[in-house]
Design a protein around this motif. Structure first.
Motif, PDB file in Angstrom:
ATOM      1  N   LEU A 480       2.241  -5.724  -2.648  1.00 13.91           N
ATOM      2  CA  LEU A 480       3.554  -4.749  -2.095  1.00 13.91           C
ATOM      3  C   LEU A 480       2.825  -4.884  -0.289  1.00 13.91           C
ATOM      4  CD1 LEU A 480       6.402  -4.511  -1.385  1.00 13.91           C
ATOM      5  CD2 LEU A 480       5.651  -1.904  -2.535  1.00 13.91           C
ATOM      6  N   VAL A 481       2.621  -4.446   0.202  1.00 15.72           N
ATOM      7  CA  VAL A 481       1.653  -3.484   1.022  1.00 15.72           C
ATOM      8  C   VAL A 481       2.003  -5.440   1.748  1.00 15.72           C
ATOM      9  CG1 VAL A 481       0.031  -2.961   3.194  1.00 15.72           C
ATOM     10  CG2 VAL A 481       1.645  -1.090   1.193  1.00 15.72           C
ATOM     11  N   ALA A 505       2.713  -6.265  12.658  1.00 20.04           N
ATOM     12  CA  ALA A 505       3.272  -6.503  11.452  1.00 20.04           C
ATOM     13  C   ALA A 505       2.160  -6.957  10.497  1.00 20.04           C
ATOM     14  CB  ALA A 505       3.762  -7.976  11.452  1.00 20.04           C
ATOM     15  N   GLU A 506       0.552  -6.868  11.040  1.00 22.99           N
ATOM     16  CA  GLU A 506       0.219  -7.323  10.132  1.00 22.99           C
ATOM     17  C   GLU A 506      -1.283  -5.876   9.761  1.00 22.99           C
ATOM     18  OE1 GLU A 506      -2.951  -9.638  12.281  1.00 22.99           O
ATOM     19  OE2 GLU A 506      -2.295 -11.486  11.791  1.00 22.99           O
ATOM     20  N   GLU A 507      -0.500  -4.631  10.216  1.00 23.19           N
ATOM     21  CA  GLU A 507      -1.429  -3.277  10.521  1.00 23.19           C
ATOM     22  C   GLU A 507       0.292  -2.050   9.883  1.00 23.19           C
ATOM     23  OE1 GLU A 507      -2.491  -2.231  13.625  1.00 23.19           O
ATOM     24  OE2 GLU A 507      -4.018  -3.918  14.105  1.00 23.19           O
ATOM     25  N   VAL A 508       1.191  -2.909   9.164  1.00 24.55           N
ATOM     26  CA  VAL A 508       2.313  -1.749   9.168  1.00 24.55           C
ATOM     27  C   VAL A 508       2.282  -1.631   7.365  1.00 24.55           C
ATOM     28  CG1 VAL A 508       4.218  -3.564   8.306  1.00 24.55           C
ATOM     29  CG2 VAL A 508       4.654  -1.806   9.355  1.00 24.55           C
ATOM     30  N   LEU A 509       2.444  -0.261   6.968  1.00 27.98           N
ATOM     31  CA  LEU A 509       2.432   0.418   5.830  1.00 27.98           C
ATOM     32  C   LEU A 509       1.145   0.751   5.380  1.00 27.98           C
ATOM     33  CD1 LEU A 509       4.908  -2.070   4.342  1.00 27.98           C
ATOM     34  CD2 LEU A 509       5.157   0.298   4.467  1.00 27.98           C
ATOM     35  N   ARG A 582       7.344   3.480  13.233  1.00 30.45           N
ATOM     36  CA  ARG A 582       7.737   1.706  13.014  1.00 30.45           C
ATOM     37  C   ARG A 582       7.094   1.341  11.788  1.00 30.45           C
ATOM     38  NH1 ARG A 582       7.737  -2.063  17.787  1.00 30.45           N
ATOM     39  NH2 ARG A 582       8.609  -3.322  15.823  1.00 30.45           N
ATOM     40  N   ARG A 583       5.636   1.613  12.086  1.00 27.16           N
ATOM     41  CA  ARG A 583       5.012   1.174  10.182  1.00 27.16           C
ATOM     42  C   ARG A 583       5.045   2.090   8.998  1.00 27.16           C
ATOM     43  NH1 ARG A 583       1.188   1.173  14.489  1.00 27.16           N
ATOM     44  NH2 ARG A 583      -0.254  -0.486  15.106  1.00 27.16           N
TER      45      ARG A 583
END
Length: 884
Positions: A480-481, A505-509, A582-583
């Protein structure tokens, strides 16, 4: 030079097509069966078959939105030639073809329970939308997903059902957000020839079409077919050259346009849908309306029955009503389709006489108050009046629906309003992750999905090692991530984001964080912004590095729902205005089946906080529960039945408020209290093996409780037992021997209606018995003991009616402080043989037992009785005992 305000091609004429043809994928001979497998949506809930398509070209599979027909048309011929010599691929293809063939021909649950030789019913299931798979985007949300799951379970159970819907050229809108976070809509043309669809054709080979009468014109629709396992889904399409421009757009967009477009769509769905079935020689014995959009079908059915059997309107109406089923989904009366009288005159003025009705009689079918000359025509009222079987979609929603539509049965207490409840479910194999499916096969047995409603097999969940269940769940969360990062990156690229933002965006969550999902239609009552009422607590929750928490939101607001769009904007703004979180708080655009699948399989907690009792059912939480995801929800819809104390959590205690702002305040605080004091500590309370064993215990409890209860196999079996089988039997009985019984029923009902005013409840004699001793009722409020028996003897004036025409009943129960009977019970009174006198009065006797203490009471009432009545509650045909 060309002006910036002008387009060089603006005034150029469009080239009209003169001749058309269809090009199909060119598959090498060893792969011919691949097209057949791709053409039946059976693959959409069988991972081993979708794996076959992934092997063709995984990147192309994703690019084609998991549409195998389109992918096969785009795959390089070299790749297809390679696969035609790949023994492993050919073996997998052979197994897929064998499995599909075996399924389509295997004896089914329905055959075993209801087989009657050649007396096989045809059940027509009408719905404005069907969500079978993302490769067939003709759905918007829960109603369509439920319809798609209904078809899949009907296929697995072998229920002889056909689906009827519309094939939307542009489907439902695609969502994207502008830089301000405001929802924008755009539409993409569906290429039907590159979808798992086929045109229904006549014996001559030309496409099957039907004509539908509209004001001063005829609209033509062609019929497409999607195969969903054993179930054919027929879809009508008006985008044909022979139609006028407006008429070509009738099947253009789902829930688009104004009231004029909606009535046109619903005429095509209801009247056109039934015409299409007859054109294909499919005469339904049962018709099921999934929400009121298809209610015009009931009128067309009456017209056809009347014409075929040379009947009166009343006779045809009884035959149709006895075998019509209506499922209501909307929990508020204002949320249903209704049309002004002038519009009904415009579109149905020519139709009144075809039914044998005048204008007032016709319009009364769609009005709560039949005598009102100004009330609009309501589709659910038409569906209710023309159906003998009705239901809400959860136990609470059944109660809410009885209260909403109680005005249609003014003589009945609300609890007796004849709207039942069949709680929704989900098609488990569609929504279960591949890994959890394999886990179930290992510990529950390879055929677990065929025994899904058997509660005993789910005790084997306890045999699954905690380590194994948790490892699989974490793998789904990691997937999912990864998916969310990819989607977010595409969202940012579309907005023209800088490289630094793309890196973000590549590091979010964080796959290790407690992940909470909220994904659904962004209607205001669902309160997608409820967490924002406590911004400081939310920021603190998201910023805690010791116990990290993150939220994933997704969902669409209706294009005309400005308030819903504002909720989306508020969420996006909150994340943007607080860079530190934000992340940990993201919104995924363009919510669809694909996003839903990742989310229900990968989050830890499924959050749902509608205002009670606004949620009819809600099925997304069921999908999550099947994967071991814990629900946290207000006590509404299905969660009233799905909640167990050692499973998920409830927000509040099922209260309903008049002050909505105060309700939001109380329940937002309740959410944070739960998160801070119970949910987050429980998740991070790990054993020395780094396993949250108490959390895993709740996961197992959730699966054990929800899986056997909230699946569509159970739901469709319920519909079959309670409605379909009963309705089919009644249809055959009423229409046998040139419909002799339905003619007799209509004649009898006409007699009863004219003679009903003769009825009178005269002398009522009440006696009590305690042990063997009888005593006459000496007062209105005697004191009795538990175990006492009351005998009631009533003299009924029958007039022109016979004793067998009426049901005399004792309506009894506990009396509340207002003097009303609550939780009533019914005791049938029997005609005393030989008591009918010359004055047409007769004696009826019945008894009730005193089973509990407290203030009790009873009243008598009379209803009509006939062996062929689908229900005894007829408007104007209920006589209550007078209090005088």
């Amino acid at each position: 030079m060309v002006s910036s305000k002008e387009s060089p091609g603006k005034d150029k004429p469009k080239v009209h097509v003169v001749r058309t043809f269809t090009v199909k994928p060119s598959l090498p001979e060893p792969l011919k069966e691949l097209y057949e497998v791709a053409g039946n949506l059976y693959w959409s809930w069988h991972y081993e078959i979708t794996e076959l398509f992934r092997r063709v070209d995984y990147e192309l599979w994703k690019q084609c939105a998991h549409n195998p027909i389109r992918m096969l048309g785009m795959a390089s011929q070299a790749r297809l030639e390679d696969l035609s010599h790949n023994e492993g691929f050919l073996y997998q293809l052979q197994k897929a073809q064998e499995k599909l063939t075996e399924t389509l021909n295997a004896p089914s649950w329905f055959d075993k329970i209801y087989a009657r030789g050649d007396m096989r019913p045809t059940i027509a299931y009408f719905s404005a939308e069907f969500g079978v798979h993302e490769s067939l985007p003709i759905y918007s949300g829960g109603l369509g997903i439920l319809a798609g799951d209904h078809l899949k379970s009907a296929s697995e159970l072998g229920v002889p059902l056909v689906g009827i819907g519309l094939l939307y050229q542009k489907g439902y809108f695609r969502q994207y957000l502008n830089t301000d976070g405001w929802q924008q809509e755009h539409y993409i043309d569906n290429d039907f020839h590159n979808m798992p669809l086929e045109l229904v054709r006549k014996e001559s080979g030309s496409p099957m079409t039907i004509d539908i009468q509209f004001p001063a014109r005829t609209v033509t629709a062609q019929v497409w077919k999607a195969s969903v396992g054993r179930i054919p889904l027929y879809l009508l399409d008006t985008n044909l050259p022979e139609n006028a421009t407006f008429d070509r757009t009738i099947t253009q967009t789902l829930y688009g346009g104004d009231s004029e477009m909606r009535i046109c769509q619903e005429i095509v769905l209801g009247i056109g849908g039934l015409k299409a079935l007859y054109a294909m020689n499919l005469e339904p014995t049962v018709c099921h309306m999934n929400e009121g959009h298809a209610a015009f079908m009931a009128l067309e059915r009456v017209r056809r029955i009347r014409s075929r059997y040379k009947m009166t309107y009343e006779e045809a109406f009884e035959a149709a009503k006895a075998s019509n089923v209506f499922t209501v989904h909307t929990p508020v009366a204002a949320g249903n389709d209704e049309f002004p009288v002038e519009m009904m005159d415009k579109y149905f003025g020519h139709y009144y006489g075809k039914l044998g009705l005048n204008r007032e009689q016709f319009l009364a079918l769609g009005r709560v108050n039949p005598d009102s000359a100004t009330e609009s025509f309501k589709m659910p009222v038409l569906a209710i009046r023309t159906s003998g079987h009705r239901n809400g979609v959860s136990q609470l929603h059944g109660e809410v629906s009885r209260n909403i539509w109680a005005g249609l049965w003014r003589e009945l207490p609300n609890e007796e309003v004849p709207i039942n409840a069949i709680t929704n479910g989900v098609h488990v194999k569609t929504w279960l992750s591949a890994e959890v499916n394999l886990l179930f096969e290992r510990y529950l047995g390879a055929r677990w999905s065929e025994e899904i409603v058997d509660k005993s097999i789910w005790h084997n969940i306890e045999q699954i090692p905690d380590e194994e269940l948790w490892r699989i769940h974490q793998r789904c969360k990691e997937r999912l991530v990864g998916f969310a990062r990819s989607r977010l990156k595409r969202q940012l690229q579309r907005r023209g984001a800088f490289h630094t933002e793309l890196s973000w965006a590549e590091e979010v969550l964080d796959p290790e964080a407690l992940t909470i999902g909220f994904a659904r239609r962004f209607a205001t009552y669902k309160r997608g912004n409820l967490l924002l009422r406590e911004p400081e607590r939310l920021i603190e929750l998201l910023n805690n590095s010791e116990t990290p928490v993150q939220f994933i939101f997704a969902g669409k607001a209706h294009p005309r729902d400005t308030a819903g769009k504002e909720i989306v904007r508020q969420l996006v703004h909150f994340a943007t205005e607080h860079p530190e979180i934000r992340r940990r708080l993201v919104f995924l655009e363009d919510y669809d089946i694909d996003i839903a699948r990742y989310m229900v399989q990968g989050v830890d907690v499924w959050l749902n906080n509608p205002r009670r009792p606004m949620e009819a059912s809600g099925t997304s939480g069921m999908k999550a529960a099947m994967n071991g995801v814990l629900n946290m929800s207000t006590l509404d819809g299905w969660w009233c039945e799905g909640y167990i104390p050692d499973g998920g959590w409830i927000i509040g205690a099922g209260e309903e408020y008049d002050d909505l702002s105060y309700q939001d305040q109380v329940e937002s605080q309740a959410i944070f209290n739960l998160l801070e004091q119970e949910v987050v500590p429980l998740y991070f309370a790990q054993s020395k093996e780094r396993l949250p064993r108490r959390w895993i215990r709740r996961m197992k409890n959730t699966i054990k409780w929800c899986a056997p209860r909230f699946n569509t196999n159970r739901m469709v079996a319920d519909y079959t037992r309670k409605f379909y089988s009963v309705a089919d039997n009644k249809w055959r009985e009423l229409t046998a021997d040139d419909a002799a019984r339905v003619r007799a029923l209509a004649s009898w009902k006409n007699t009863v209606r004219h003679a009903w005013s003769d009825l009178d409840i005269q002398n009522v004699d009440v006696k009590t018995r305690n042990g063997e001793e009888f005593a006459h009722w000496n007062g209105r409020h005697p004191e009795l003991h538990v175990g006492s028996e009351i005998t009631v003897n009533a003299m009924i004036q029958l007039g022109r009616l016979k004793p067998e025409d009426v049901s005399v009943q004792i309506f009894h129960g506990t009396v509340d402080s207002s003097g009303h009977i609550e939780n009533p019970q019914i005791a049938e009174m029997s005609f005393v043989e030989g008591s009918l006198n010359d004055g047409q009065s007769a004696s009826f006797v019945g008894t009730i037992d005193c089973r509990s203490s407290g203030k009790q009471g009873f009243s008598l009432r009379i209803l009509p009785r006939h062996q062929d009545l689908v229900e005894p509650y007829e408007h104007g045909l209920i006589l209550w005992e007078s209090t005088n």
